[in-house]
Write a protein that holds these residues in place. Structure first.
Motif, PDB file in Angstrom:
ATOM      1  N   LYS A 138      14.930  -1.207  12.284  1.00 25.62           N
ATOM      2  CA  LYS A 138      14.643  -2.077  13.436  1.00 25.62           C
ATOM      3  C   LYS A 138      13.554  -1.471  14.309  1.00 25.62           C
ATOM      4  CE  LYS A 138      15.795  -5.500  16.402  1.00 25.62           C
ATOM      5  NZ  LYS A 138      14.644  -5.604  17.267  1.00 25.62           N
ATOM      6  N   ARG A 139      13.621  -0.169  14.538  1.00 25.59           N
ATOM      7  CA  ARG A 139      12.590   0.478  15.363  1.00 25.59           C
ATOM      8  C   ARG A 139      11.205   0.364  14.714  1.00 25.59           C
ATOM      9  NH1 ARG A 139      16.994   3.928  16.369  1.00 25.59           N
ATOM     10  NH2 ARG A 139      16.453   5.383  14.709  1.00 25.59           N
ATOM     11  N   LYS A 140      11.127   0.579  13.404  1.00 26.49           N
ATOM     12  CA  LYS A 140       9.831   0.471  12.715  1.00 26.49           C
ATOM     13  C   LYS A 140       9.347  -0.981  12.670  1.00 26.49           C
ATOM     14  CE  LYS A 140       8.656   4.631  11.596  1.00 26.49           C
ATOM     15  NZ  LYS A 140       7.495   5.254  12.238  1.00 26.49           N
ATOM     16  N   TRP A 141      10.278  -1.907  12.467  1.00 27.29           N
ATOM     17  CA  TRP A 141       9.922  -3.330  12.460  1.00 27.29           C
ATOM     18  C   TRP A 141       9.356  -3.729  13.819  1.00 27.29           C
ATOM     19  CZ3 TRP A 141      14.058  -7.559  13.287  1.00 27.29           C
ATOM     20  CH2 TRP A 141      13.473  -8.835  13.229  1.00 27.29           C
ATOM     21  N   ASP A 142      10.028  -3.329  14.903  1.00 18.85           N
ATOM     22  CA  ASP A 142       9.542  -3.638  16.254  1.00 18.85           C
ATOM     23  C   ASP A 142       8.165  -3.019  16.491  1.00 18.85           C
ATOM     24  OD1 ASP A 142      11.801  -5.128  16.875  1.00 18.85           O
ATOM     25  OD2 ASP A 142      12.774  -3.498  17.982  1.00 18.85           O
ATOM     26  N   GLN A 143       7.993  -1.784  16.031  1.00 20.92           N
ATOM     27  CA  GLN A 143       6.711  -1.098  16.180  1.00 20.92           C
ATOM     28  C   GLN A 143       5.610  -1.874  15.452  1.00 20.92           C
ATOM     29  OE1 GLN A 143       7.118   2.994  14.927  1.00 20.92           O
ATOM     30  NE2 GLN A 143       5.011   3.499  15.410  1.00 20.92           N
ATOM     31  N   ALA A 144       5.928  -2.353  14.259  1.00 21.90           N
ATOM     32  CA  ALA A 144       4.936  -3.110  13.480  1.00 21.90           C
ATOM     33  C   ALA A 144       4.585  -4.423  14.179  1.00 21.90           C
ATOM     34  CB  ALA A 144       5.467  -3.373  12.065  1.00 21.90           C
ATOM     35  N   LYS A 145       5.590  -5.178  14.610  1.00 20.56           N
ATOM     36  CA  LYS A 145       5.338  -6.483  15.250  1.00 20.56           C
ATOM     37  C   LYS A 145       4.468  -6.352  16.489  1.00 20.56           C
ATOM     38  CE  LYS A 145       9.579  -7.614  15.985  1.00 20.56           C
ATOM     39  NZ  LYS A 145      10.801  -8.301  16.412  1.00 20.56           N
ATOM     40  N   GLN A 146       4.589  -5.224  17.174  1.00 22.73           N
ATOM     41  CA  GLN A 146       3.878  -5.049  18.445  1.00 22.73           C
ATOM     42  C   GLN A 146       2.576  -4.267  18.299  1.00 22.73           C
ATOM     43  OE1 GLN A 146       6.938  -3.169  20.763  1.00 22.73           O
ATOM     44  NE2 GLN A 146       8.292  -4.938  20.614  1.00 22.73           N
ATOM     45  N   HIS A 147       2.274  -3.813  17.111  1.00 24.47           N
ATOM     46  CA  HIS A 147       1.056  -3.027  16.888  1.00 24.47           C
ATOM     47  C   HIS A 147      -0.147  -3.879  17.283  1.00 24.47           C
ATOM     48  CE1 HIS A 147      -2.066  -0.774  14.860  1.00 24.47           C
ATOM     49  NE2 HIS A 147      -1.190   0.173  14.547  1.00 24.47           N
ATOM     50  N   PRO A 148      -0.996  -3.387  18.194  1.00 27.74           N
ATOM     51  CA  PRO A 148      -2.123  -4.201  18.685  1.00 27.74           C
ATOM     52  C   PRO A 148      -3.042  -4.718  17.573  1.00 27.74           C
ATOM     53  CG  PRO A 148      -1.895  -2.209  19.997  1.00 27.74           C
ATOM     54  CD  PRO A 148      -0.934  -2.085  18.856  1.00 27.74           C
ATOM     55  N   GLU A 149      -3.290  -3.901  16.554  1.00 28.26           N
ATOM     56  CA  GLU A 149      -4.169  -4.344  15.471  1.00 28.26           C
ATOM     57  C   GLU A 149      -3.485  -5.413  14.619  1.00 28.26           C
ATOM     58  OE1 GLU A 149      -7.637  -4.662  13.184  1.00 28.26           O
ATOM     59  OE2 GLU A 149      -7.234  -3.980  15.223  1.00 28.26           O
ATOM     60  N   TYR A 150      -2.184  -5.306  14.439  1.00 29.81           N
ATOM     61  CA  TYR A 150      -1.441  -6.342  13.713  1.00 29.81           C
ATOM     62  C   TYR A 150      -1.504  -7.655  14.484  1.00 29.81           C
ATOM     63  CZ  TYR A 150       2.410  -9.136  11.905  1.00 29.81           C
ATOM     64  OH  TYR A 150       3.165 -10.168  11.404  1.00 29.81           O
ATOM     65  N   VAL A 151      -1.282  -7.594  15.783  1.00 33.59           N
ATOM     66  CA  VAL A 151      -1.317  -8.795  16.621  1.00 33.59           C
ATOM     67  C   VAL A 151      -2.699  -9.439  16.544  1.00 33.59           C
ATOM     68  CG1 VAL A 151      -1.154  -9.632  19.004  1.00 33.59           C
ATOM     69  CG2 VAL A 151       0.533  -7.991  18.149  1.00 33.59           C
ATOM     70  N   ARG A 152      -3.755  -8.613  16.608  1.00 37.83           N
ATOM     71  CA  ARG A 152      -5.124  -9.134  16.531  1.00 37.83           C
ATOM     72  C   ARG A 152      -5.397  -9.767  15.177  1.00 37.83           C
ATOM     73  NH1 ARG A 152      -9.737  -8.550  14.457  1.00 37.83           N
ATOM     74  NH2 ARG A 152      -9.270  -6.708  13.226  1.00 37.83           N
ATOM     75  N   GLN A 153      -5.046  -9.063  14.086  1.00 35.42           N
ATOM     76  CA  GLN A 153      -5.314  -9.593  12.752  1.00 35.42           C
ATOM     77  C   GLN A 153      -4.481 -10.841  12.465  1.00 35.42           C
ATOM     78  OE1 GLN A 153      -5.522  -6.900   9.408  1.00 35.42           O
ATOM     79  NE2 GLN A 153      -6.469  -5.287  10.658  1.00 35.42           N
ATOM     80  N   ARG A 154      -3.270 -10.887  12.976  1.00 35.97           N
ATOM     81  CA  ARG A 154      -2.447 -12.077  12.758  1.00 35.97           C
ATOM     82  C   ARG A 154      -3.085 -13.294  13.424  1.00 35.97           C
ATOM     83  NH1 ARG A 154       4.061 -13.024  13.141  1.00 35.97           N
ATOM     84  NH2 ARG A 154       3.954 -15.283  12.942  1.00 35.97           N
ATOM     85  N   ALA A 155      -3.523 -13.119  14.665  1.00 34.57           N
ATOM     86  CA  ALA A 155      -4.161 -14.228  15.379  1.00 34.57           C
ATOM     87  C   ALA A 155      -5.422 -14.681  14.648  1.00 34.57           C
ATOM     88  CB  ALA A 155      -4.481 -13.811  16.814  1.00 34.57           C
ATOM     89  N   GLU A 156      -6.207 -13.727  14.169  1.00 36.33           N
ATOM     90  CA  GLU A 156      -7.425 -14.046  13.426  1.00 36.33           C
ATOM     91  C   GLU A 156      -7.089 -14.770  12.117  1.00 36.33           C
ATOM     92  OE1 GLU A 156     -10.104 -10.963  11.255  1.00 36.33           O
ATOM     93  OE2 GLU A 156     -10.764 -11.037  13.345  1.00 36.33           O
ATOM     94  N   PHE A 157      -6.080 -14.283  11.394  1.00 32.82           N
ATOM     95  CA  PHE A 157      -5.661 -14.896  10.127  1.00 32.82           C
ATOM     96  C   PHE A 157      -5.191 -16.326  10.358  1.00 32.82           C
ATOM     97  CE2 PHE A 157      -2.665 -15.984   6.804  1.00 32.82           C
ATOM     98  CZ  PHE A 157      -3.319 -15.575   5.660  1.00 32.82           C
ATOM     99  N   GLU A 158      -4.357 -16.516  11.371  1.00 32.99           N
ATOM    100  CA  GLU A 158      -3.820 -17.868  11.644  1.00 32.99           C
ATOM    101  C   GLU A 158      -4.909 -18.804  12.128  1.00 32.99           C
ATOM    102  OE1 GLU A 158      -0.415 -17.014  14.149  1.00 32.99           O
ATOM    103  OE2 GLU A 158       0.860 -16.718  12.395  1.00 32.99           O
ATOM    104  N   ALA A 159      -5.884 -18.300  12.857  1.00 31.35           N
ATOM    105  CA  ALA A 159      -7.002 -19.140  13.277  1.00 31.35           C
ATOM    106  C   ALA A 159      -7.837 -19.568  12.068  1.00 31.35           C
ATOM    107  CB  ALA A 159      -7.884 -18.397  14.286  1.00 31.35           C
ATOM    108  N   GLN A 160      -7.985 -18.672  11.093  1.00 33.06           N
ATOM    109  CA  GLN A 160      -8.798 -18.973   9.925  1.00 33.06           C
ATOM    110  C   GLN A 160      -8.047 -19.850   8.901  1.00 33.06           C
ATOM    111  OE1 GLN A 160     -10.481 -15.539   8.018  1.00 33.06           O
ATOM    112  NE2 GLN A 160     -11.514 -16.723   6.453  1.00 33.06           N
ATOM    113  N   TYR A 161      -6.761 -19.521   8.653  1.00 34.12           N
ATOM    114  CA  TYR A 161      -6.037 -20.167   7.568  1.00 34.12           C
ATOM    115  C   TYR A 161      -4.888 -21.067   8.019  1.00 34.12           C
ATOM    116  CZ  TYR A 161      -8.456 -16.730   4.674  1.00 34.12           C
ATOM    117  OH  TYR A 161      -9.398 -15.975   4.044  1.00 34.12           O
ATOM    118  N   GLY A 162      -4.589 -21.074   9.286  1.00 34.79           N
ATOM    119  CA  GLY A 162      -3.458 -21.856   9.788  1.00 34.79           C
ATOM    120  C   GLY A 162      -2.202 -21.014   9.860  1.00 34.79           C
ATOM    121  N   LYS A 163      -1.258 -21.499  10.625  1.00 35.31           N
ATOM    122  CA  LYS A 163      -0.007 -20.723  10.813  1.00 35.31           C
ATOM    123  C   LYS A 163       0.821 -20.746   9.624  1.00 35.31           C
ATOM    124  CE  LYS A 163       0.359 -20.591  15.700  1.00 35.31           C
ATOM    125  NZ  LYS A 163       1.191 -20.575  16.805  1.00 35.31           N
TER     126      LYS A 163
END
Length: 163
Positions: A138-163
């Motif tokens: 759970k601690r590693k999962w939370d760390q991953a979900k909140q990782h700034p680069e993950y958040v940035r890449q997810r937003a970029e991916f969803e903008a490009q390919y959809g949610k």
């Protein structure tokens, strides 16, 4: 967009074709999306806290490597394996043997989550080792979900390919 279970997962390489990937909900597709499943699954273990710690750290290292390579699909799959480490360890903490529902899964519901009309089995006394393993994931999962680069890449991916 929801996760598409109608794709040909046996021949589709999501590293070459990230446009077919959908984040979906929770752990959807975690055991289908290649080549990531093959790269991450061998490291996924939660039998004891020590095993869970080593596993979660290895998977988190893969998560960071995928982010560094600008491979969002790989990073999201690693995040899903961390999430699945938590959910499966919690299931085993609550239900000795990991079986939550009574009876077989109907053939048309295999691979889907939920009871599908089956009775939920009573909880066993909590297994403290599995509970600790779950907390580690759970601690590693939370760390991953909140990782700034993950958040940035997810937003970029969803903008490009959809949610």
């Amino acid at each position: 967009m929801p996760f598409n279970y109608d794709l040909d997962f046996h021949s589709l390489d999501f590293r070459k074709h990230p446009e077919y990937y959908r984040v979906g909900k929770g752990e959807q597709g975690v055991l289908l999306v290649e080549p990531y499943k093959g790269e991450i699954l061998p490291h996924w273990r939660f039998r004891t806290p020590e095993v869970a710690r080593e596993s979660s750290e290895t998977i988190y290292g893969l998560f960071e490597a995928y982010l560094k390579a600008q491979d969002f699909v790989g990073a999201d799959m690693a995040r899903k394996f961390l999430q699945m480490g938590f959910t499966r360890a919690r299931r085993y903490a609550n239900h000795r043997g990991g079986k939550k529902y009574d009876g077989p899964v109907p053939d048309d519901k295999k691979g889907q989550s939920g009871a599908h009309g089956r009775e939920e089995l009573p909880r066993s006394p909590e297994d403290p080792l599995k509970a600790e393993a779950a907390a580690i994931f759970k601690r590693k999962w939370d760390q991953a979900k909140q990782h700034p680069e993950y958040v940035r890449q997810r937003a970029e991916f969803e903008a490009q390919y959809g949610k």
